[in-house]
Design an enzyme around this catalytic site. Structure first.
Site, PDB file in Angstrom:
ATOM      1  N   GLN A 198      39.055 -29.746  18.394  1.00  0.00           N
ATOM      2  CA  GLN A 198      39.824 -30.662  19.247  1.00  0.00           C
ATOM      3  C   GLN A 198      40.007 -30.015  20.619  1.00  0.00           C
ATOM      4  OE1 GLN A 198      42.302 -33.258  19.613  1.00  0.00           O
ATOM      5  NE2 GLN A 198      43.195 -32.182  21.357  1.00  0.00           N
ATOM      6  N   THR A 199      39.831 -30.794  21.678  1.00  0.00           N
ATOM      7  CA  THR A 199      40.145 -30.230  22.990  1.00  0.00           C
ATOM      8  C   THR A 199      40.488 -31.326  23.999  1.00  0.00           C
ATOM      9  OG1 THR A 199      39.349 -28.833  24.799  1.00  0.00           O
ATOM     10  CG2 THR A 199      37.695 -30.146  23.683  1.00  0.00           C
ATOM     11  N   ARG A 200      41.322 -30.925  24.990  1.00  0.00           N
ATOM     12  CA  ARG A 200      41.613 -31.820  26.117  1.00  0.00           C
ATOM     13  C   ARG A 200      41.336 -31.095  27.429  1.00  0.00           C
ATOM     14  NH1 ARG A 200      46.942 -29.341  26.470  1.00  0.00           N
ATOM     15  NH2 ARG A 200      47.047 -29.790  28.677  1.00  0.00           N
ATOM     16  N   HIS A 204      34.696 -23.333  27.889  1.00  0.00           N
ATOM     17  CA  HIS A 204      33.995 -22.212  28.515  1.00  0.00           C
ATOM     18  C   HIS A 204      33.427 -21.313  27.420  1.00  0.00           C
ATOM     19  CE1 HIS A 204      35.726 -23.625  32.225  1.00  0.00           C
ATOM     20  NE2 HIS A 204      36.906 -23.649  31.650  1.00  0.00           N
ATOM     21  N   HIS A 207      35.475 -20.758  24.182  1.00  0.00           N
ATOM     22  CA  HIS A 207      35.499 -21.878  23.225  1.00  0.00           C
ATOM     23  C   HIS A 207      34.194 -21.961  22.440  1.00  0.00           C
ATOM     24  CE1 HIS A 207      38.125 -22.982  26.666  1.00  0.00           C
ATOM     25  NE2 HIS A 207      38.979 -23.199  25.676  1.00  0.00           N
ATOM     26  N   GLY A 292      44.171 -23.770  16.917  1.00  0.00           N
ATOM     27  CA  GLY A 292      44.288 -22.515  17.664  1.00  0.00           C
ATOM     28  C   GLY A 292      45.721 -22.208  18.040  1.00  0.00           C
ATOM     29  N   ARG A 293      45.844 -21.378  19.063  1.00  0.00           N
ATOM     30  CA  ARG A 293      47.161 -20.992  19.563  1.00  0.00           C
ATOM     31  C   ARG A 293      47.756 -22.165  20.325  1.00  0.00           C
ATOM     32  NH1 ARG A 293      49.576 -19.102  23.851  1.00  0.00           N
ATOM     33  NH2 ARG A 293      51.060 -17.392  23.608  1.00  0.00           N
ATOM     34  N   HIS A 295      48.601 -25.238  19.673  1.00  0.00           N
ATOM     35  CA  HIS A 295      47.832 -26.471  19.523  1.00  0.00           C
ATOM     36  C   HIS A 295      48.655 -27.670  20.019  1.00  0.00           C
ATOM     37  CE1 HIS A 295      44.593 -28.749  17.413  1.00  0.00           C
ATOM     38  NE2 HIS A 295      45.523 -29.683  17.476  1.00  0.00           N
ATOM     39  N   MET A 334      41.001 -16.323  21.879  1.00  0.00           N
ATOM     40  CA  MET A 334      39.827 -15.478  22.093  1.00  0.00           C
ATOM     41  C   MET A 334      39.986 -14.749  23.427  1.00  0.00           C
ATOM     42  SD  MET A 334      37.792 -16.047  19.529  1.00  0.00           S
ATOM     43  CE  MET A 334      36.116 -15.633  19.959  1.00  0.00           C
ATOM     44  N   ARG A 438      45.407 -52.875  63.924  1.00  0.00           N
ATOM     45  CA  ARG A 438      46.046 -54.173  64.206  1.00  0.00           C
ATOM     46  C   ARG A 438      45.004 -55.281  64.289  1.00  0.00           C
ATOM     47  NH1 ARG A 438      51.345 -55.699  63.819  1.00  0.00           N
ATOM     48  NH2 ARG A 438      52.552 -53.802  63.683  1.00  0.00           N
ATOM     49  N   ARG A 452      55.804 -54.330  60.345  1.00  0.00           N
ATOM     50  CA  ARG A 452      55.412 -52.967  60.746  1.00  0.00           C
ATOM     51  C   ARG A 452      55.243 -52.093  59.492  1.00  0.00           C
ATOM     52  NH1 ARG A 452      56.829 -51.550  66.399  1.00  0.00           N
ATOM     53  NH2 ARG A 452      58.122 -53.176  67.303  1.00  0.00           N
TER      54      ARG A 452
HETATM   55  N1  LIG Z   1      56.820 -55.471  69.810  1.00  0.00           N
HETATM   56  C1  LIG Z   1      55.943 -54.481  69.868  1.00  0.00           C
HETATM   57  N2  LIG Z   1      56.350 -53.228  69.579  1.00  0.00           N
HETATM   58  C2  LIG Z   1      55.452 -52.205  69.602  1.00  0.00           C
HETATM   59  N3  LIG Z   1      54.147 -52.342  69.948  1.00  0.00           N
HETATM   60  C3  LIG Z   1      53.706 -53.590  70.248  1.00  0.00           C
HETATM   61  C4  LIG Z   1      54.580 -54.695  70.217  1.00  0.00           C
HETATM   62  N4  LIG Z   1      53.866 -55.783  70.565  1.00  0.00           N
HETATM   63  C5  LIG Z   1      52.614 -55.374  70.801  1.00  0.00           C
HETATM   64  N5  LIG Z   1      52.511 -54.047  70.616  1.00  0.00           N
HETATM   65  C6  LIG Z   1      51.260 -53.279  70.746  1.00  0.00           C
HETATM   66  O1  LIG Z   1      50.809 -52.969  69.409  1.00  0.00           O
HETATM   67  C7  LIG Z   1      50.324 -51.636  69.362  1.00  0.00           C
HETATM   68  C8  LIG Z   1      51.197 -50.825  68.429  1.00  0.00           C
HETATM   69  O2  LIG Z   1      50.997 -51.275  67.131  1.00  0.00           O
HETATM   70  P1  LIG Z   1      51.237 -50.354  65.900  1.00  0.00           P
HETATM   71  O3  LIG Z   1      50.468 -50.924  64.768  1.00  0.00           O
HETATM   72  O4  LIG Z   1      50.932 -48.936  66.233  1.00  0.00           O
HETATM   73  O5  LIG Z   1      52.793 -50.513  65.643  1.00  0.00           O
HETATM   74  S1  LIG Z   1      53.568 -50.265  64.261  1.00  0.00           S
HETATM   75  O6  LIG Z   1      53.232 -48.898  63.825  1.00  0.00           O
HETATM   76  O7  LIG Z   1      53.145 -51.268  63.298  1.00  0.00           O
HETATM   77  O8  LIG Z   1      54.999 -50.378  64.611  1.00  0.00           O
HETATM   78  C9  LIG Z   1      50.390 -51.091  70.764  1.00  0.00           C
HETATM   79  O9  LIG Z   1      49.106 -51.388  71.326  1.00  0.00           O
HETATM   80  P2  LIG Z   1      48.341 -50.344  72.241  1.00  0.00           P
HETATM   81  O10 LIG Z   1      49.221 -50.172  73.431  1.00  0.00           O
HETATM   82  O11 LIG Z   1      47.044 -51.002  72.551  1.00  0.00           O
HETATM   83  O12 LIG Z   1      48.223 -49.095  71.411  1.00  0.00           O
HETATM   84  C10 LIG Z   1      51.468 -51.926  71.402  1.00  0.00           C
HETATM   85  O13 LIG Z   1      51.280 -52.023  72.811  1.00  0.00           O
END
Ligand SMILES: Nc1ncnc2c1ncn2[C@@H]1O[C@H](COP(=O)(O)OS(=O)(=O)O)[C@@H](OP(=O)(O)O)[C@H]1O
Length: 574
Positions: A198-200, A204, A207, A292-293, A295, A334, A438, A452
């Protein structure tokens, strides 16, 4: 001829019910159904194929009480572990489970109907008593006790089962012998004396030496019978282990050993488990069984002491030696003797002789760091298999998760780190910028707290899958909330390292240097709920690294991250 089964008759319910299979399948469609979980499925598989003979179903209260109290079924047969169909009250009520009812037992993985249980009784076990009597202590450091109190339903349903179908498997199908198949196989090979191992764990040289010694002592052949159902949490997965056993097999003298896989859900019950294991191997036709030991030992209890003594299991099987019907071959651990390049059981060593050992923990550490595993310990082909599944640190995946305000510099650091890691080579690098995620993954989400958090959880999931596959992941969302950052960490850490880098550039600076005018728009109210303007940012309290681009620069920040990764061995050039 193989060893007679426990109780005299192999209860191969699949074979027994084959003539009624169609009828039973039609009936099962009309009955209420219970969907079995993983452990219940393992138990059912061994009930259906006769591995648990003389059981013909899940234990009723009489059998259960007898087993808990004194290792005996109601008919007097020795049996040491309760095999119970545990359910909660709601399922019992919904499915109309009561004495006399027939209920379909279904596989959760593919919704196939496997059996019908005819309910004998429904009873509420005393779980504290079960824990004490069966596992030796009502201590949740024991995995089976923890399962009993936290996972198992509060009621047990006893009753015999009619078999509809065997469980479907897609891995190592040819190695999954039922007891009847294994008996036939031994018969075909002309083997009348078979010592089962038996083994889990991976096997090596020690064994291999142990099993060959046992075979030599009893003039028998060897059945390597590893558990591939449920083992102790944290064990090496069965896929890797089976490849190890396959690699080891040619190291036995010609045709001396057979490998068969056992779909058992272990309980880690030490002495009780050893008796159970012996009975199961007897049902599979073995005549001898190695104990064995320590078990099936579960490790330490909540006081930091071993649950069982190292030879408690051997004493337990010895106690029932006459009625077990399978000869137990006890073995001491062993150990390797470097002076003579051989393995010997510890109790056969002369005084003062030099020995060498590599513990399981030490082996795992060597695998993790890529350090040498010597040939006296294992065979190169076995080590190769283990290394494939345990790549050294410089081949393991990881995630660097940058969080901070918009325009904090986190994107610039992420891009520069991406280029740096690509220059280093050795891994594929994935860059998950906030804006990419996003648009590609979260385009329907807005910027409410819920959305978020959902966005970060998705990043956590993708990062964890990439980390599992060995990639370097760089994620750079704002991630303003602690709870979702923690979730991302926990998800990734199942498969690799996670580093939270807080890009702590102050908001005023982010705003002042914002060439795209996004903060200005937010201030004018054209973007609502903007982080730092009219939405919160919870600064991390436990970041692995904090970098501030008002005081530092991208190159320095990347260097700090590289140093962090290097210190963990993730960037070693082997
Ligand atoms: N309300 C609000 N708050 C924060 N950020 C906003 C919002 N609306 C739009 N954006 C633009 O969305 C990008 C950030 O998204 P994230 O996915 O990093 O945000 S989060 O971690 O889900 O909070 C980031 O885009 P980039 O600037 O292109 O990086 C933000 O400018």
């Amino acid at each position: 001829m193989a060893n007679p089964p426990h109780g005299g008759v192999l209860k191969d319910l699949i074979a027994r019910d084959a003539p009624r299979r169609k009828e039973l399948a039609v009936e099962a469609e009309k009955l209420p159904a219970i969907v079995l979980n993983e452990r219940q499925l393992c138990d059912l598989e061994l009930i259906l194929n006769g591995g648990f003979s003389p059981l013909e179903g899940f234990m009723n209260q009489k059998d259960y009480d007898g087993v808990v109290d004194n290792n005996r079924l109601a008919d007097g047969n020795l049996f040491s572990i309760p095999i119970c169909l545990d359910l909660d009250k709601a399922t019992i009520d919904e499915s109309g489970i009561k004495p006399g009812a027939r209920v379909t037992l279904r596989d959760f993985r593919d919704d196939r109907n496997l059996a019908i249980i005819t309910v004998d009784d429904v009873y509420q076990p005393d779980k504290h008593k079960e824990a004490k009597e069966v596992f030796g202590a009502d201590d949740e450091a024991h995995p089976a006790v923890k399962y009993l109190h936290h996972t198992a339903g509060e009621y047990y349903v006893g009753g015999k089962v009619d078999a509809i179908d065997r469980l479907m498997h897609y891995d190592y199908v040819a190695l999954r012998y039922s007891p009847a198949e294994l008996r036939l196989h031994f018969d075909k090979l002309g083997w009348s004396r078979v010592v089962a191992f038996q083994t889990r764990n991976p096997m090596h040289r020690a064994h291999r030496e142990l099993t060959v010694r046992a075979a030599r002592a009893r003039q028998a052949n060897v059945l390597i019978h590893p558990v591939v159902g449920l083992t102790k949490p944290g064990d090496i997965d069965h896929f890797t282990r089976v490849r190890v056993y396959q690699a080891l097999l040619p190291r036995y003298p010609n045709g001396m050993a057979v490998l068969g896989l056992l779909p058992l859900a272990m309980r880690m019950g030490g002495p009780r488990e050893a008796i159970w294991h012996a009975i199961i191997r007897k049902n599979h036709g073995a005549t001898h069984f190695i104990v064995g030991r320590d078990h099936a030992g579960p490790g330490k209890n909540s006081q930091g002491q071993d649950f069982y003594g190292p030879y408690d299991a051997q004493d337990a099987v010895e106690k029932y030696r006459d009625e077990l019907g399978i000869e137990v071959v006890p073995f001491q651990q062993m150990t390797y003797l470097p002076d003579t390049d051989e393995y010997k059981p510890k109790d056969e060593l002369e005084k003062g002789i030099r020995t060498s050992d590599i513990s399981g923990t030490e082996l795992r550490s060597r695998l993790r760091t890529g350090r040498e595993i010597p040939e006296w310990f294992s065979y190169p082909e076995v080590v190769r298999v283990l290394r494939e599944s345990h790549p050294p640190r410089n081949k393991q995946g990881f995630t660097v998760f940058l969080t901070g305000y918009q325009n904090s510099g986190k994107d610039a650091i992420a891009r520069a780190l991406n280029v740096t890691l690509n220059q280093q080579g050795g891994r594929s690098v994935s860059l998950l910028l906030g804006e990419t995620v996003r648009s590609e993954l979260s385009s329907e989400l807005g910027f409410s707290k819920d959305d978020r958090n959902k966005n970060i959880m998705r990043i956590g999931f993708v990062a964890s899958e990439l980390t599992r596959a060995g990639a370097a992941v760089i994620a750079a969302p704002i991630a303003p909330f602690e709870s979702s950052r923690r979730y991302a960490r926990e998800t990734v850490e199942k498969f690799g390292s996670f580093y939270l880098v807080h890009v702590s550039t102050p908001l005023e600076y982010c705003e002042k240097t914002d060439r795209r005018g996004i903060y200005a728009k937010a201030r004018r109210g054209e973007i609502k709920g903007f982080t730092g303007v009219d939405d919160p940012y919870e600064a991390p309290t436990k970041a692995d690294l904090v970098v501030n681009l008002e005081q530092s620069n991208v190159r320095t920040a990347v260097h700090q991250i590289v140093l962090l990764l290097e210190a963990e061995g993730l960037l070693d050039q082997l």
